[in-house]
Motif scaffolding. Sequence first.
Motif, mmCIF file in Angstrom:
data_model
loop_
_atom_site.group_PDB
_atom_site.id
_atom_site.type_symbol
_atom_site.label_atom_id
_atom_site.label_comp_id
_atom_site.label_asym_id
_atom_site.label_seq_id
_atom_site.Cartn_x
_atom_site.Cartn_y
_atom_site.Cartn_z
ATOM 1 N N ARG A 127 -55.838 -98.654 -33.716
ATOM 2 C CA ARG A 127 -56.434 -98.899 -32.311
ATOM 3 C C ARG A 127 -57.444 -99.818 -32.031
ATOM 4 N N LEU A 128 -58.346 -100.042 -33.144
ATOM 5 C CA LEU A 128 -59.566 -100.769 -33.035
ATOM 6 C C LEU A 128 -58.718 -102.482 -32.966
ATOM 7 N N GLY A 129 -57.597 -102.500 -33.497
ATOM 8 C CA GLY A 129 -56.860 -103.994 -33.660
ATOM 9 C C GLY A 129 -56.217 -104.010 -32.132
ATOM 10 N N ARG A 130 -55.912 -103.159 -31.455
ATOM 11 C CA ARG A 130 -55.379 -103.085 -30.079
ATOM 12 C C ARG A 130 -53.850 -103.945 -30.170
ATOM 13 N N PRO A 131 -53.118 -103.323 -30.830
ATOM 14 C CA PRO A 131 -51.935 -103.927 -31.161
ATOM 15 C C PRO A 131 -50.760 -104.313 -29.820
ATOM 16 N N ASN A 155 -63.844 -109.583 -32.288
ATOM 17 C CA ASN A 155 -64.193 -109.486 -30.991
ATOM 18 C C ASN A 155 -64.903 -107.872 -31.028
ATOM 19 N N GLU A 156 -64.216 -106.991 -31.664
ATOM 20 C CA GLU A 156 -64.713 -105.619 -31.634
ATOM 21 C C GLU A 156 -66.037 -105.439 -32.325
ATOM 22 N N TYR A 157 -66.414 -106.214 -33.282
ATOM 23 C CA TYR A 157 -67.460 -106.283 -34.121
ATOM 24 C C TYR A 157 -68.626 -107.001 -33.130
#
Length: 339
Positions: A16-20, A67-69
């Motif tokens: 989910r973190l990678g938004r595939p 971007n998440e980081y």
Amino acid sequence: MEPVESSAGRVRAFIRLGRPKFLVQSMMVVGLGVTLAVHDGHAFRPARFVLTLLFAWCTHLMTHYCNEYFDLEADRANAAPTGWTGGSRVLVSGLLRPQVSLGAAFVLLFAAVGLIAAMPTAGARAVAAVITALSWFYTAPPLRLNYRALGEAACAVVLYGLGPVLARTLQAGAPTGADLVWVGAVCALQFLRMSVMNLADIEGDRRTGKRTLAVLLRPPGLTRLYLVGQLVVAGTAFALAVTGAVPWSGALAVAATGPIAAWVARRLLAGALERSETANAVTFWASVHLPLTTCAITLSLFAGQPVRGAWPAVYGVALAAFLVWLAGAVRGNLPRRTS
């Protein structure tokens, strides 16, 4: 939700973190670039197509994890995220440590560098290097492009500008002037789409000092930019078709998805992004408009000149996968009835 303490829970959170779900865009972008080459009379090179697609997905995922980081503070300040803006919410929810996201981004960065080294020409390596650098510094310091009102342009140039140019270059060398017309069209539309996405995140961005175009122009100015930009892209395509610079099929392909942009514009004028019950639909259709337009232009190239060889079948598989994804995404974004 499965407890994050379990291995399966951590894996799902990491995915989910990678938004595939956004990877369909880079797949269709590569498809456009390869089609430009084949349309220009060059033979399809399967190995180079695979190399391009792997690089596109690698850098796309790298950008998401990066971007998440680096966007964590802004995402935490965003009290009204949609399913298409505001990040994955995995780090905000504490499901994984921020270092996991940064570590994944670095791994993907190193993988992208390896794929660049495998590219056969200096021109392709140069384009790929620029893509990688702009993708990383979209939110990473010291450039932090999306914090300096440059993120919209950087994202458009990387994904819908240099993306198809790289695919075309790896297949058959530098693109022609006609090729660049269609690349320019989808690149401009991506710029407008990213402006809408940042408009959805405006409150959290303001609170954390993130200076996007939406923050600088404010909602009325950004909405005018979207409206005028859509008209300019469509008008330019038709003007070029009238002069014979590009075929009418391409201009009509751009017009075919115009109703989606018109719907988004109407919702923006009505302040739909200010209401959680309508904001998700606006950001969804603003996002879907881009791969649909890319597909329409690609299909117009097939229609304008019969293409032999394996590429039509390969693209057909990619298009079918996109349509299956799209059908599921549309169902997931339909308003739910309450009993």
